[in-house]
Scaffold this active site. Structure first.
Site, PDB file in Angstrom:
ATOM      1  N   ARG A  27       0.819  -1.216   0.000  1.00 37.29           N
ATOM      2  CA  ARG A  27       0.000   0.000   0.000  1.00 37.29           C
ATOM      3  C   ARG A  27       0.854   1.268   0.000  1.00 37.29           C
ATOM      4  NH1 ARG A  27      -5.553  -0.401   1.537  1.00 37.29           N
ATOM      5  NH2 ARG A  27      -6.219  -2.509   1.020  1.00 37.29           N
ATOM      6  N   ARG A  31      -3.274   6.841   1.311  1.00 32.34           N
ATOM      7  CA  ARG A  31      -3.740   8.026   2.024  1.00 32.34           C
ATOM      8  C   ARG A  31      -2.751   8.638   3.001  1.00 32.34           C
ATOM      9  NH1 ARG A  31      -9.513   5.426   3.441  1.00 32.34           N
ATOM     10  NH2 ARG A  31      -8.132   3.613   3.398  1.00 32.34           N
ATOM     11  N   ARG A  40      -6.518  11.872  -5.672  1.00 31.22           N
ATOM     12  CA  ARG A  40      -7.791  11.185  -5.496  1.00 31.22           C
ATOM     13  C   ARG A  40      -8.941  12.199  -5.537  1.00 31.22           C
ATOM     14  NH1 ARG A  40     -11.167   9.581  -1.303  1.00 31.22           N
ATOM     15  NH2 ARG A  40     -11.968   7.456  -1.402  1.00 31.22           N
ATOM     16  N   ASP A  77      -7.117  -2.175  -7.333  1.00 27.24           N
ATOM     17  CA  ASP A  77      -7.619  -2.828  -6.124  1.00 27.24           C
ATOM     18  C   ASP A  77      -7.939  -4.280  -6.444  1.00 27.24           C
ATOM     19  OD1 ASP A  77      -8.387  -2.106  -3.258  1.00 27.24           O
ATOM     20  OD2 ASP A  77     -10.035  -3.371  -3.933  1.00 27.24           O
ATOM     21  N   TYR A 154     -15.455 -10.983   0.280  1.00 22.53           N
ATOM     22  CA  TYR A 154     -16.125  -9.706  -0.013  1.00 22.53           C
ATOM     23  C   TYR A 154     -17.398  -9.932  -0.833  1.00 22.53           C
ATOM     24  CZ  TYR A 154     -12.005  -7.313   1.744  1.00 22.53           C
ATOM     25  OH  TYR A 154     -11.001  -6.849   2.557  1.00 22.53           O
TER      26      TYR A 154
HETATM   27  O1  1CP Z   1       0.321   0.947  -3.300  1.00 24.14           O
HETATM   28  C1  1CP Z   1      -0.474   0.019  -3.336  1.00 24.14           C
HETATM   29  O2  1CP Z   1      -0.245  -1.075  -2.758  1.00 24.14           O
HETATM   30  C2  1CP Z   1      -1.726   0.337  -4.073  1.00 24.14           C
HETATM   31  C3  1CP Z   1      -2.616  -0.639  -4.618  1.00 24.14           C
HETATM   32  C4  1CP Z   1      -3.590  -1.396  -3.715  1.00 24.14           C
HETATM   33  C5  1CP Z   1      -3.508  -2.764  -3.377  1.00 24.14           C
HETATM   34  C6  1CP Z   1      -2.356  -3.710  -3.674  1.00 24.14           C
HETATM   35  C7  1CP Z   1      -4.816  -0.909  -3.170  1.00 24.14           C
HETATM   36  C8  1CP Z   1      -5.294   0.474  -3.245  1.00 24.14           C
HETATM   37  N1  1CP Z   1      -5.484  -1.964  -2.618  1.00 24.14           N
HETATM   38  C9  1CP Z   1      -4.703  -3.097  -2.717  1.00 24.14           C
HETATM   39  C10 1CP Z   1      -5.029  -4.458  -2.292  1.00 24.14           C
HETATM   40  C11 1CP Z   1      -6.212  -4.725  -1.449  1.00 24.14           C
HETATM   41  N2  1CP Z   1      -7.453  -4.125  -1.475  1.00 24.14           N
HETATM   42  C12 1CP Z   1      -6.270  -5.772  -0.507  1.00 24.14           C
HETATM   43  C13 1CP Z   1      -5.156  -6.764  -0.259  1.00 24.14           C
HETATM   44  C14 1CP Z   1      -4.024  -6.205   0.516  1.00 24.14           C
HETATM   45  C15 1CP Z   1      -4.332  -5.820   1.940  1.00 24.14           C
HETATM   46  O3  1CP Z   1      -4.789  -6.676   2.709  1.00 24.14           O
HETATM   47  O4  1CP Z   1      -4.062  -4.649   2.270  1.00 24.14           O
HETATM   48  C16 1CP Z   1      -7.543  -5.749   0.087  1.00 24.14           C
HETATM   49  C17 1CP Z   1      -8.072  -6.667   1.172  1.00 24.14           C
HETATM   50  C18 1CP Z   1      -8.306  -4.715  -0.537  1.00 24.14           C
HETATM   51  C19 1CP Z   1      -9.722  -4.355  -0.311  1.00 24.14           C
HETATM   52  C20 1CP Z   1      -9.840  -2.920   0.001  1.00 24.14           C
HETATM   53  N3  1CP Z   1      -9.850  -1.932  -0.929  1.00 24.14           N
HETATM   54  C21 1CP Z   1      -9.832  -2.318   1.272  1.00 24.14           C
HETATM   55  C22 1CP Z   1      -9.763  -3.051   2.600  1.00 24.14           C
HETATM   56  C23 1CP Z   1     -11.098  -3.301   3.136  1.00 24.14           C
HETATM   57  C24 1CP Z   1     -11.064  -4.199   4.376  1.00 24.14           C
HETATM   58  O5  1CP Z   1     -11.798  -5.188   4.392  1.00 24.14           O
HETATM   59  O6  1CP Z   1     -10.282  -3.908   5.304  1.00 24.14           O
HETATM   60  C25 1CP Z   1      -9.888  -0.926   1.072  1.00 24.14           C
HETATM   61  C26 1CP Z   1      -9.934   0.142   2.126  1.00 24.14           C
HETATM   62  C27 1CP Z   1      -9.892  -0.700  -0.322  1.00 24.14           C
HETATM   63  C28 1CP Z   1      -9.812   0.602  -1.023  1.00 24.14           C
HETATM   64  C29 1CP Z   1      -8.422   0.992  -1.380  1.00 24.14           C
HETATM   65  N4  1CP Z   1      -7.610   0.252  -2.217  1.00 24.14           N
HETATM   66  C30 1CP Z   1      -6.407   0.901  -2.373  1.00 24.14           C
HETATM   67  C31 1CP Z   1      -6.459   2.112  -1.600  1.00 24.14           C
HETATM   68  C32 1CP Z   1      -5.363   3.144  -1.534  1.00 24.14           C
HETATM   69  C33 1CP Z   1      -7.728   2.143  -0.981  1.00 24.14           C
HETATM   70  C34 1CP Z   1      -8.244   3.254  -0.100  1.00 24.14           C
HETATM   71  C35 1CP Z   1      -9.194   4.046  -0.909  1.00 24.14           C
HETATM   72  C36 1CP Z   1      -9.206   5.504  -0.681  1.00 24.14           C
HETATM   73  O7  1CP Z   1      -8.394   6.239  -1.275  1.00 24.14           O
HETATM   74  O8  1CP Z   1     -10.102   5.914   0.067  1.00 24.14           O
END
Ligand code: 1CP
Length: 355
Positions: A27, A31, A40, A77, A154
């Site tokens: 990640r 943010r 964003r 994502d 999910y």
């Molecule tokens: O730099 C990077 O790594 C960016 C790319 C990335 C990746 C690899 C994002 C951006 N998401 C992910 C993977 C991801 N998404 C996972 C697997 C890795 C992990 O466990 O962290 C999972 C479970 C998700 C699902 C997801 N998408 C969540 C988690 C929800 C939960 O159940 O806890 C969230 C918050 C998102 C949205 C998201 N995806 C990525 C970002 C930066 C965000 C936040 C969105 C925003 O800007 O508000």
């Protein structure tokens, strides 16, 4: 073969010699960076950011402008795949991801299509091509997907979950429906990751964030089995180079041997496993990625450096270590602390290489 200025990350995944231990952060675009929040806001919402190749490229490159990271990771994502299967992904302000049409029954699962990655997910491939062009060979680009089990949680729960009630109910009441779902997801992920590789991803990682909520038997049957199918179905060589595959199960420390036996190149570790134990158990078969607790970035710089030194000493001399956090960077860390972390890995790891 296209040239890479810095291929330490790929070399370490293949357990080849490097001058210093490569490092990136799960990640790393996100943010905690003010410039991410600005882009964003410009995009409007998270999915619009993912669908816009130029902006997705911009946020992918932002952490690389701040820190000397050894890899870039595609900004996207894991939930793009279920969205492309028709579930209707949306994000509510201040909430996690949600689906408009979660799966409830065998009939829902049977009706699910396997998406064409160049069609419904074409925007991801455009982002990969744009990022590769803009990286100009600086560092390799990592492509990724969720594991079938993690995606299924999910899709059945309709969003994030704490107790995984609905998917576990499906697992006990209708195991055939869950297996059909996992099988379709494995097929979808194989097509999706192979398309990312053809578009330019130089390594791929499978995130199994929720495998660790399963019993030891159920993990093998409902999560690892389908990641194994993915490893078997992936393109392993492209553009004259091996494309390494990393599997990461959060809370998966008890299954390291079985994960390593899938034929993957590297295993991701969260911070609950001691890296010296992991190396002893599977270090002769695969590379290891990890594993500092992301909360350590709340600590003072001296404490961060001390933790990096401890993990490097735990891995010890030898090849096959990609330094990372044990899970994603928290959104309220000080970006300067991330810089301390990255620099500490490069500086303190030199004595473990060469000579
Ligand atoms: O730099 C990077 O790594 C960016 C790319 C990335 C990746 C690899 C994002 C951006 N998401 C992910 C993977 C991801 N998404 C996972 C697997 C890795 C992990 O466990 O962290 C999972 C479970 C998700 C699902 C997801 N998408 C969540 C988690 C929800 C939960 O159940 O806890 C969230 C918050 C998102 C949205 C998201 N995806 C990525 C970002 C930066 C965000 C936040 C969105 C925003 O800007 O508000």
């Amino acid at each position: 073969m296209s040239e890479l200025n810095n291929d330490r990350y790929l070399r370490a995944l293949l357990r080849q010699d490097v001058d210093t231990t490569p490092v990136w952060m799960m990640r790393q675009a996100g943010r905690y960076l003010p410039e991410y929040k600005a882009t964003r806001a410009q995009a409007g919402d998270f999915m619009s950011l993912c669908r816009n190749a130029e902006l997705a490229c911009e946020v992918t490159l932002q952490p690389l402008r701040r820190y000397p990271l050894d890899a870039a990771i595609l900004f996207s994502d894991i939930l793009t795949v279920p969205d492309a299967m028709g579930l209707g992904l949306y994000f509510e302000q201040g909430e996690g991801p949600r689906f408009e049409r979660p799966l409830r029954s065998m009939a829902d699962v049977q009706a699910l299509p396997v998406p064409d990655p160049e069609d419904e997910l074409g925007y991801v491939m455009n982002a990969v091509r744009t990022i590769r062009r803009e990286l100009k060979g600086q560092v390799p680009l990592i492509g990724f997907s969720g594991s079938p089990w993690t995606l299924a949680t999910y899709m059945v729960e309709g969003g994030s979950s704490k107790a995984f009630t609905k998917i576990k109910q499906m697992m006990y009441a209708e195991p055939a429906a869950l297996h059909l779902l996992l099988d379709k997801l494995a097929d979808s992920v194989i097509l999706y990751l192979n398309a990312q590789i053809r578009a330019g991803a130089q390594s791929v990682m499978v995130f199994d964030t929720w495998g660790g909520v399963l019993t030891p038997r159920d993990y093998l049957e409902f999560s690892l089995r389908y990641m194994h199918k993915i490893v078997d179905g992936l393109i392993r060589e492209h553009d004259g180079r091996r494309v390494p595959v990393t599997l990461f199960t959060k809370n998966g420390g008890q299954w390291l041997e079985q994960i390593a036996a899938t034929g993957c190149d590297a295993v991701g570790l969260d911070w609950t496993t001691d890296i010296s134990d992991a190396k002893r158990r599977i270090g002769d078969k695969v590379a290891l990625q990890g594993n500092m607790d992301p909360s350590l970035l709340y600590a003072a710089p001296a404490r961060i450096r001390e933790e990096v030194a401890t993990i490097l000493a735990g891995f010890g001399k030898g090849n096959g270590h990609v330094f990372n956090l044990g899970h994603g960077i928290h959104q309220d860390v000080d970006p300067e602390h991330a810089g301390v972390f990255v620099d500490a890995v490069h500086e303190l790891s030199r004595p473990y290489h060469g000579g």
